[in-house]
Scaffold this motif. Structure first.
Motif, PDB file in Angstrom:
ATOM      1  N   ALA A  96       1.252  -1.656  -0.061  1.00 18.53           N
ATOM      2  CA  ALA A  96      -0.099  -0.323   0.280  1.00 18.53           C
ATOM      3  C   ALA A  96       0.893   1.059  -0.140  1.00 18.53           C
ATOM      4  N   PHE A  97       2.165   1.367   1.104  1.00 14.99           N
ATOM      5  CA  PHE A  97       2.954   2.156   0.519  1.00 14.99           C
ATOM      6  C   PHE A  97       3.666   2.579  -0.987  1.00 14.99           C
ATOM      7  N   ASN A  98       3.871   1.423  -0.844  1.00 14.37           N
ATOM      8  CA  ASN A  98       4.711   1.641  -2.710  1.00 14.37           C
ATOM      9  C   ASN A  98       3.482   2.150  -3.209  1.00 14.37           C
ATOM     10  N   LEU A  99       3.085   1.689  -3.024  1.00  9.80           N
ATOM     11  CA  LEU A  99       1.853   1.812  -4.403  1.00  9.80           C
ATOM     12  C   LEU A  99       1.595   3.333  -4.304  1.00  9.80           C
ATOM     13  N   ALA A 100       1.341   3.787  -3.252  1.00 13.45           N
ATOM     14  CA  ALA A 100       1.222   5.470  -2.788  1.00 13.45           C
ATOM     15  C   ALA A 100       2.138   5.909  -3.532  1.00 13.45           C
ATOM     16  N   ARG A 101       3.251   5.545  -3.397  1.00 16.80           N
ATOM     17  CA  ARG A 101       4.566   6.117  -3.745  1.00 16.80           C
ATOM     18  C   ARG A 101       4.305   6.311  -5.528  1.00 16.80           C
ATOM     19  N   THR A 102       4.016   5.045  -6.127  1.00 17.58           N
ATOM     20  CA  THR A 102       3.968   5.004  -8.084  1.00 17.58           C
ATOM     21  C   THR A 102       3.380   5.933  -7.885  1.00 17.58           C
ATOM     22  N   ASN A 103       2.030   6.351  -7.563  1.00 19.79           N
ATOM     23  CA  ASN A 103       0.502   7.301  -7.939  1.00 19.79           C
ATOM     24  C   ASN A 103       0.748   8.741  -7.206  1.00 19.79           C
ATOM     25  N   LEU A 104       2.129   9.096  -6.529  1.00 14.33           N
ATOM     26  CA  LEU A 104       3.048  10.403  -6.534  1.00 14.33           C
ATOM     27  C   LEU A 104       3.793  10.471  -8.137  1.00 14.33           C
ATOM     28  N   GLU A 105       4.347   9.567  -7.802  1.00 10.41           N
ATOM     29  CA  GLU A 105       5.126   9.209  -9.177  1.00 10.41           C
ATOM     30  C   GLU A 105       4.180  10.060 -10.469  1.00 10.41           C
ATOM     31  N   THR A 106       3.188   9.237 -10.389  1.00 18.37           N
ATOM     32  CA  THR A 106       2.361   9.139 -11.815  1.00 18.37           C
ATOM     33  C   THR A 106       1.068  10.660 -11.589  1.00 18.37           C
ATOM     34  N   GLU A 107       1.515  12.017  -9.782  1.00 21.31           N
ATOM     35  CA  GLU A 107       0.714  12.962 -10.024  1.00 21.31           C
ATOM     36  C   GLU A 107      -0.957  12.477 -10.080  1.00 21.31           C
TER      37      GLU A 107
END
Length: 322
Positions: free
Chosen positions: A68-79
């Motif tokens: 879940a945490f890394n999914l949040a990070r990838t969503n930050l990367e894709t704005e």
């Protein structure tokens, strides 16, 4: 070899391992495999693909908080900031004192454009751990962006007590200068020059500060160090012009100033506005001579530009790959 190379090879191994499984794999084990594949894609910068595998992992094991945490990070990367914030806030609800989650929430709100909310999360991190380095640093930058020089320095000075880094001392010197505490700023910069010989960023900052405090000979020393650092031509011409400008306007050294102006022009300096401003400030007995020097150099530059065209006066086509 690069991190991406190892990530790519690790990804191939993980996928091959999944495809070759002959026995039934538990949901927990399979979710972990999907999580690892997501990490590999993330390392490769393929964030959409990474998010797909983190989501698969969470379908199989909703309690896999790392996914879940890394999914949040990838969503930050894709704005996809709203999705990232929702994921992080769910994690916060489970553990309200998790510093990694709180720090990432601060970053997510910053990316979302809410600096006030970002600051709240960084300060919450500090309330749990006053020595949390990244929160101190990020708060110092937020305060600096908002021109709260004193608070920014407060966080940086606390950082320096934890770890002595050049980056922090440069920032403190900048902030001291912004608060017009020039002696303190110069103390920091002069210490940095002694420890980090050859740092052109520090030389440039000191040069600007010496000019602001009318310490012109000191400013010239910094310009000499910048010239000795063998800068690109685009910077070299500016350094020579600055030397000439200081010598002519502030030190009344017309001869040396003229020499450095010619060096600047020879190096390609051609900013008409600053050249005109310099000439207009020169006393009458020398004004005509300087006007002629500048005019001749600029005319010569125009002629050289014409020589670079073909015989019909048109620019030659650039050579391209076949």
């Amino acid at each position: 070899m690069s991190r991406q190379f190892w990530a790519f090879n690790g990804l191939l191994i993980l996928i091959a391992s999944l495809l070759s499984c002959q026995t039934t794999v538990s949901k927990v084990d399979l979710s972990r495999d999907y999580y690892n594949i997501g990490n590999a894609y993330s390392d490769l910068g393929e964030y959409v693909k990474a998010a797909e595998y983190f989501e698969r992992a969470l379908v199989l094991n909703p309690d896999l908080n790392q996914a879940a945490f890394n999914l949040a990070r990838t969503n930050l990367e894709t704005e996809n900031y709203e999705t990232a914030l929702t994921l992080l806030e769910d994690l916060e609800a489970e553990d309200s004192e998790n510093l990694i989650v709180l720090e990432m929430l601060g970053y997510a709100w910053y990316k979302r454009g809410d600096e006030e909310k970002a600051g709240e999360y960084y300060r919450r991190s500090l309330s749990i751990n006053p020595a949390h380095v990244r929160s101190l640093y990020n708060l110092s930058l937020l305060e600096k962006r908002n021109k709260n020089w004193g608070m920014s320095r407060y966080y940086l000075e606390n950082l320096l007590k934890l770890e002595d880094k050049k980056e922090y001392r440069v920032l403190i010197a900048e902030l001291a200068a912004a608060e017009e505490e020039y002696d303190l700023a110069l103390d920091y910069y002069e210490d940095l020059v002694l420890e980090y010989d050859g740092d052109t960023v520090v030389y440039g900052a000191m040069k600007d500060l010496y000019l602001k405090t009318e310490m012109y000979y000191k400013a010239l020393e910094m310009l000499d160090l910048l010239i000795e650092s063998e800068p690109e031509d685009s910077l070299l011409k500016d350094y020579y012009f600055e030397k000439g400008n200081i010598e002519i306007l502030y030190l009344d050294d017309i001869i040396l100033g003229q020499d450095h102006l010619i060096q600047a022009l020879d190096a390609g300096y051609s900013d008409k506005e600053t050249l005109d401003a310099l000439v207009s400030a020169i006393d009458l007995p020398y004004k005509g001579e300087f006007e002629k020097i500048i005019k001749d150099h600029l005319k010569e530059e125009e002629v050289q530009g014409d020589d670079e065209t073909d015989s019909d006066g048109e620019e030659e086509e650039p050579i391209t790959e076949g």
